[in-house]
Enzyme design. Structure first.
Site, PDB file in Angstrom:
ATOM      1  N   CYS A  28      -8.066  24.521  14.066  1.00  0.00           N
ATOM      2  CA  CYS A  28      -7.277  25.417  13.032  1.00  0.00           C
ATOM      3  C   CYS A  28      -7.712  26.818  13.057  1.00  0.00           C
ATOM      4  O   CYS A  28      -9.011  27.022  13.346  1.00  0.00           O
ATOM      5  CB  CYS A  28      -7.411  24.773  11.701  1.00  0.00           C
ATOM      6  N   ASP A  42      -8.533  28.284  10.314  1.00  0.00           N
ATOM      7  CA  ASP A  42      -9.033  28.304   9.292  1.00  0.00           C
ATOM      8  C   ASP A  42     -10.562  29.118   9.475  1.00  0.00           C
ATOM      9  O   ASP A  42     -11.299  28.470  10.538  1.00  0.00           O
ATOM     10  CB  ASP A  42      -9.467  26.860   8.752  1.00  0.00           C
ATOM     11  N   ARG A  49     -13.346  28.559   8.142  1.00  0.00           N
ATOM     12  CA  ARG A  49     -14.454  27.807   7.919  1.00  0.00           C
ATOM     13  C   ARG A  49     -14.756  26.936   9.382  1.00  0.00           C
ATOM     14  O   ARG A  49     -15.772  26.245   9.122  1.00  0.00           O
ATOM     15  CB  ARG A  49     -14.464  27.148   6.725  1.00  0.00           C
ATOM     16  N   HIS A  83      -9.307  19.660  10.255  1.00  0.00           N
ATOM     17  CA  HIS A  83     -10.528  19.726   9.301  1.00  0.00           C
ATOM     18  C   HIS A  83     -10.174  19.609   8.000  1.00  0.00           C
ATOM     19  O   HIS A  83      -8.710  19.339   7.711  1.00  0.00           O
ATOM     20  CB  HIS A  83     -11.083  21.133   9.195  1.00  0.00           C
ATOM     21  N   CYS A 121      -7.157  21.472   4.576  1.00  0.00           N
ATOM     22  CA  CYS A 121      -6.508  22.463   5.518  1.00  0.00           C
ATOM     23  C   CYS A 121      -5.294  22.815   4.881  1.00  0.00           C
ATOM     24  O   CYS A 121      -4.489  21.916   4.350  1.00  0.00           O
ATOM     25  CB  CYS A 121      -6.130  21.594   6.797  1.00  0.00           C
TER      26      CYS A 121
HETATM   27 ZN    ZN Z   1      -6.587  24.217   8.808  1.00  0.00          ZN
END
Ligand code: ZN
Length: 222
Positions: A49, A51, A53, A108, A111
């Protein structure tokens, strides 16, 4: 995590680049020199992803030259006959040209893409995101069907996150480069879910539906 005012974001990035040169790059100069002079030969393709993090190098303790990475909203893998864009090109290049030996789809916890699948109104003003998330619709149906068989509605987000990883793995196998390499025994694949809060990665190996935690102190055999 430190917050940064809008004006100082670029300055923060510059400071980070300087720090990297002095502390990280200089400290491993030989490793980077090697990476710069020989063709890259990453052992693994990771589709994760976007993302902020989910830093796949950090969570796998990997260095330069080890991972070939594609990140997108929701760690989606469009099926081969669907959108043949950036993700598909990354897969084909990684498998055919770089001959990676393993491919990972990494989801993760927490999400936003999975939340948007569960609550489509979240993407009302983001038509591109909404269209992209259609790659997760089959996973949404599976997760909903599984949910109707048990009594844990509060677990719908983690359940969907796992089902989405499994569905994207299935999509990955529709890519001819992947199917061919797997048939020749040159490529294996697995699905991961990374828990941001605990740092634990759980892995479903190809053909499995259960995600097994990789815990500290338990070394893999072989
Ligand atoms: Zn995500």
């Amino acid at each position: 995590m430190a917050t940064v005012s809008d004006q100082s974001v670029l300055e923060k990035l510059k400071a980070g680049a300087r720090k990297f040169q002095v502390e990280v790059h200089a400290g491993s100069a030989e490793k980077y020199q090697r990476a710069a002079t020989i063709p890259q030969a990453p052992h693994t393709l990771i589709i994760a992803c976007a993302d902020s993090r989910v830093d796949v190098e950090t969570i796998t303790s990997s260095g330069p030259g080890e991972l070939f990475v594609a990140r997108n909203v929701g760690n989606m893998v469009p099926p081969y006959n669907g959108v043949r864009g950036g993700v598909s090109a990354v897969i084909e290049y990684a498998v055919t040209a770089l001959r990676v030996r393993h491919a990972v789809v990494c989801g993760h916890s927490d999400c936003g893409a999975m939340k948007a699948l569960l609550h489509p109104e979240l993407t009302d003003r983001m038509p591109t995101v909404a269209t992209w998330l259609q790659h997760g619709h089959a996973a949404l149906m599976v997760a909903g069907s599984v949910a109707s068989r048990d009594d844990h509605p509060t677990e719908e987000l983690p359940r969907l996150t796992e089902e989405n990883v499994l569905m994207q793995l299935a999509h990955l196998k529709t890519h001819p480069s992947v199917a061919g390499a797997m048939a020749r025994g040159e490529l294996t694949i697995s699905g991961w879910v990374y828990d941001i809060g605990t740092g634990v990665v759980r892995i479903a190996e190809d053909g499995q539906r259960e995600f097994v935690p990789v815990t500290a102190g338990a070394e893999a055999k072989g």
